[in-house]
Design a protein around this motif. Structure first.
Motif, mmCIF file in Angstrom:
data_model
loop_
_atom_site.group_PDB
_atom_site.id
_atom_site.type_symbol
_atom_site.label_atom_id
_atom_site.label_comp_id
_atom_site.label_asym_id
_atom_site.label_seq_id
_atom_site.Cartn_x
_atom_site.Cartn_y
_atom_site.Cartn_z
ATOM 1 N N SER A 297 0.802 -1.226 0.000
ATOM 2 C CA SER A 297 0.000 0.000 0.000
ATOM 3 C C SER A 297 0.829 1.267 0.000
ATOM 4 N N GLN B 271 -4.874 7.573 7.212
ATOM 5 C CA GLN B 271 -4.588 7.314 5.807
ATOM 6 C C GLN B 271 -3.216 7.775 5.349
ATOM 7 N N LYS C 41 -4.918 1.284 9.393
ATOM 8 C CA LYS C 41 -6.368 1.270 9.523
ATOM 9 C C LYS C 41 -6.805 1.024 10.964
ATOM 10 N N TYR D 186 -0.799 -4.549 3.498
ATOM 11 C CA TYR D 186 -2.105 -4.796 4.102
ATOM 12 C C TYR D 186 -2.087 -5.929 5.122
ATOM 13 N N THR E 1 -1.342 1.835 5.961
ATOM 14 C CA THR E 1 -1.786 2.747 4.914
ATOM 15 C C THR E 1 -0.701 3.695 4.438
#
Length: 501
Positions: A180, A274, A241, A195, A220
């Protein structure tokens, strides 16, 4: 893997028009930056340049040979002079010659390579790009002259530079889940987030030396805090997350993957974090979240900055009991409010200025000292990424829920319109990064599976890298001459040999 001996799915975009979001193909232009140019069809002897200069037009067979696209109209010619800032072995004779008016980059490259071969038989042919008055030529010469209102009667000065495109594709680094985020700001190590909840450190982008653990959900964003350093100790921040950020410090002197726990956990966001950015002094971090807020955090600290908690390390094997480590849990020093949806990207180019991009369609500038918004630009699309660069690091590039990469200049008063728009991707743009030492070059990644290289001096991509087999989620520059990227195919890919002068 050498790209000159093993073809890869990387090519220069071929174009004939700058209007609209679609790129049309022109068979005259260079097909691939990874392919050596064919041996010139028209080897010019040493006296060829002076002969061509004294003649009103070159012989018809030479003119036809010079046109890489095939037959040319000998009655339509342009007198050109090739100039360059490249070192002496790559400098062609400055004499003007007449060339077919419908030549494109490939034909011009063949001429330059032939002139260089005439002067130095050992010259290795390579693709070149050409600039007129600071703008890259991406059309046949006669179309370019018409579009720019340049008279074909005068001698056209063509500055040639090495084509910006990867020459080599390194072996990919496999991960256990989607990659990511990537950070290439350290010349010796690459940082990736995945992830699967782990961040990884890759020595020379090939060997995984450290696994950074502790998050309970997908990572993230991740960033080196001590950017650019090659010392034996690294400092890293990750976001997840799981609504937290984690700080890691560790030595690099290991030869096998070592699991590292965070020395500090930062909590305060109420939804997925994020994005993260580090301030230029490396003392502070800012984060953007799905809770629509931006928070500032202190990198260093002690018990005075947060409660000391005992946290059990995340176990990666079932036959060992986790060891307990003492970790600090820090709280935010300030919170910026104003966005109404997810803050998808943040950048901290100057000590007193933060930029943010959001799914509320806006790019905002913040004063760090006051926490107040000082500039607000609405793009019309939900935004996924943002980066600061260009001249004096003053330009803002951003992309999101359409295929268009946009660039703004906040210094321009009275207008919020982008000053550049690049429209060759076919799906959402997931990331964008300015080259660390060039005012002109950017890289972007997209859900269309492509990584594209851009130059502000032309509307078309310099190259399109298609080594991923699924959505590309992140991309960055590494060591100034490579592009690293990660995606839904669970791979870190490295395209190298990019010469940016």
């Amino acid at each position: 893997m050498d790209i000159f001996s093993s073809p890869l799915a990387v090519r220069l975009e071929r174009t004939v028009t700058a209007t609209g979001p679609h790129i049309l193909q022109n068979p005259n232009q260079i097909n691939s930056p990874f392919e050596t140019l064919p041996k010139p069809l028209f080897p010019l002897p040493a006296a060829a340049a002076s002969t061509a200069a004294s003649s009103s037009s070159p012989p018809s067979d030479t003119a036809a040979a010079m046109d890489a696209g095939g037959a040319s109209d000998p009655s339509r010619q342009v007198r050109v002079r090739f100039v360059t800032k490249l070192p002496a072995p790559l400098r062609a004779p400055p004499t003007s010659i007449a060339v077919p008016a419908d030549l494109t980059r490939m034909g011009l490259s063949e001429i330059v390579n032939s002139l260089l071969l005439a002067a130095s038989p050992g010259h290795q042919t390579q693709p070149f790009d050409f600039l007129v008055d600071g703008e890259l030529v991406r059309l046949p010469l006669q179309e370019f002259l018409l579009a720019k209102g340049i008279s074909a009667e005068r001698v056209l000065e063509l500055e040639y530079v090495k084509a910006v495109a990867p020459r080599k594709q390194e072996d990919p680094c496999p991960h256990d889940d989607w990659v990511s985020t990537v950070d290439g700001s350290n010349p010796s190590f690459v940082l990736t987030g995945c992830y699967d909840g782990f961040a990884r450190i890759w020595r020379d982008a090939s060997e995984c030396t450290h696994i950074l653990e502790g998050h309970s959900d997908g990572i993230t964003s991740a960033s080196f805090i001590n950017k650019g350093e090659t010392e034996d100790r690294l400092h890293v921040v990750t976001s997840s997350k799981d609504r937290s950020l984690r700080l890691f410090k560790f030595d690099t002197s290991v030869s096998i993957p070592k699991q590292i726990g965070a020395y500090k956990i930062l909590r305060g966001h109420t939804s997925s974090v994020q994005s993260v950015a580090v301030d230029p002094s490396t003392d502070m971090i800012c984060s953007g979240s799905w809770d629509s807020s931006i928070k500032l955090w202190s990198v260093e600290g002690s018990e005075e900055d947060g409660d000391t908690v005992s946290v059990k390390k995340r176990r990666t094997n079932s036959d060992s009991s986790g060891t307990e480590e003492s970790q600090f849990e820090g709280s935010a020093t300030s919170t910026f409010l104003g966005h109404t949806q997810c803050v998808s990207a943040v950048a901290w180019p100057e000590r007193q200025t933060i930029y943010s991009a959001s799914w509320d369609h806006s790019v905002r500038q913040w004063d760090v000292q006051t926490g107040k918004e000082t500039w607000n630009m609405v793009s019309g699309k939900a935004l996924n990424c943002l980066d600061c660069g260009g001249e004096s690091s003053s330009l803002i590039a951003a992309g999101g829920s359409d295929p268009v990469l946009r660039v703004w200049d906040p210094r321009k008063p009275g207008t919020l319109a982008p000053i550049f728009q690049f429209s060759s991707h076919k799906s959402w743009i997931s990331s964008c990064k300015w080259h660390p030492s060039s005012w002109f070059h950017l890289v972007s990644s997209s859900f269309d599976g492509k990584v594209m290289l851009w130059d502000l001096r032309t509307a078309w991509p310099l190259a399109s890298v298609e080594t991923h087999k699924d959505k590309v989620l992140c991309a960055d520059w590494w060591k100034g001459d490579s592009v690293i990227s990660g995606g839904a195919d669970s791979k870190l890919c490295i395209a190298s040999g990019i010469e940016i002068v």
